[in-house]
Every structure is written in C-alpha cells, then in structure tokens.
Design a protein around this motif. Sequence first.
Motif, PDB file in Angstrom:
ATOM      1  N   UNK A 118       0.810  -1.215   0.000  1.00  0.00           N
ATOM      2  CA  UNK A 118       0.000   0.000   0.000  1.00  0.00           C
ATOM      3  C   UNK A 118       0.837   1.255   0.000  1.00  0.00           C
ATOM      4  N   UNK A 119       0.126   2.398  -0.015  1.00  0.00           N
ATOM      5  CA  UNK A 119       0.812   3.689  -0.052  1.00  0.00           C
ATOM      6  C   UNK A 119       0.088   4.722   0.790  1.00  0.00           C
ATOM      7  N   UNK A 120       0.853   5.724   1.204  1.00  0.00           N
ATOM      8  CA  UNK A 120       0.327   6.911   1.880  1.00  0.00           C
ATOM      9  C   UNK A 120       0.776   8.110   1.061  1.00  0.00           C
ATOM     10  N   UNK A 121      -0.172   8.960   0.716  1.00  0.00           N
ATOM     11  CA  UNK A 121       0.139  10.195   0.001  1.00  0.00           C
ATOM     12  C   UNK A 121       0.136  11.339   1.006  1.00  0.00           C
ATOM     13  N   UNK A 142      -5.922   9.627   0.378  1.00  0.00           N
ATOM     14  CA  UNK A 142      -6.164   8.265   0.867  1.00  0.00           C
ATOM     15  C   UNK A 142      -6.411   8.192   2.362  1.00  0.00           C
ATOM     16  N   UNK A 143      -6.273   9.323   3.054  1.00  0.00           N
ATOM     17  CA  UNK A 143      -6.417   9.319   4.503  1.00  0.00           C
ATOM     18  C   UNK A 143      -5.191   8.722   5.175  1.00  0.00           C
ATOM     19  N   UNK A 144      -5.287   8.594   6.480  1.00  0.00           N
ATOM     20  CA  UNK A 144      -4.195   8.021   7.260  1.00  0.00           C
ATOM     21  C   UNK A 144      -4.442   6.521   7.338  1.00  0.00           C
ATOM     22  N   UNK A 145      -3.557   5.758   6.739  1.00  0.00           N
ATOM     23  CA  UNK A 145      -3.750   4.323   6.629  1.00  0.00           C
ATOM     24  C   UNK A 145      -2.640   3.580   7.350  1.00  0.00           C
ATOM     25  N   UNK A 146      -2.873   2.320   7.595  1.00  0.00           N
ATOM     26  CA  UNK A 146      -1.874   1.440   8.203  1.00  0.00           C
ATOM     27  C   UNK A 146      -1.981   0.080   7.524  1.00  0.00           C
TER      28      UNK A 146
END
Length: 155
Positions: A118-121, A142-146
């Motif tokens: 996955x990725x965080x922008x 994409x929001x804050x993801x984990x």
Amino acid sequence: MNQRKSDKSVRIGVVQMRCSDDVAENTDKAVRMTEQAIERGADVVCLPELFRSRYFCQTEDAKFFDLAEPIPGPTTARFAAIAKSSGVTVIVSLFERRAAGLYHNTVAVVDGAQGYVGMYRKMHIPDDPRYYEKFYFTPGDLGFRAWDTRYGRIG
C-alpha cells in the motif's frame, strides 16, 4: 530466503544518505544501504524522503516532474524484491506520477512475501520560502492508513 528471528523485538534501520543529481546513482546507493541495514539485523528499513534525487522543491521548475514515477512501479518493484529475498519490510518514499498533471509525495510499503502492500500520500503540503512543495504535489486523498506487515502494523 533469510530466516528472521521471531521474537517480539523489531529492529528498525533508517537510511541517511547524500543524494546527487543522478537518479540511478541515488537508487543504487539506497539499495546498497538497505542491504547493509538488513545485514546488520534491520527488520524494517526506512528510506529518506524523495531519496531518488536531491530535494528539488526549493525552486519551481517543471523539469523536475520527469523524476516522478507510478506506484507501484520500477522502484517499488526493486525494493519489493529485496524485501522478499530477505524477509524485511521497506518504507520507500517516492515522487508519484498518478496521472498527467497529478503528482504526490508518496510512501510505498513493501513487505517480504506480500510485496507491495500500500501507499500513503502526504496530505500536508507546505509552501514556505524555499519549500515550494505545492508546485509539485497534490495533497493526498487516501487518509491516514496502516498496513499489516510481518513486523506489525505500520502507518
């Protein structure tokens, strides 16, 4: 495949490097330093922000858009191969070309057998003297993801 220890401790390797104007040279250096961190026992390796080039956001120059690449793409594939062969997780910071005219400052997560997960922008894009990031990057959407990795949840 390198068998990593299975206790609850996680060793983090942080790559710090001087970048040149040569993207291939910088990428090769990041690969070597990632491999060195793994040899020293790192389970998770974090690369510097936008490591493939010098920090280019100190000027507004359209030529730097040529540095961008898709994610997943060639650089994530290269680090995913390292992650797979060694059983580690690598955090890869890239200038993402999402579509024509749409670019992001992005982190890709690659993890052992999973590969690209996955990725965080980056969402907060500064625009201060000598930091013209808004010229280059669109805020992330994409929001804050984990992501679940072999060594825990990373976000």
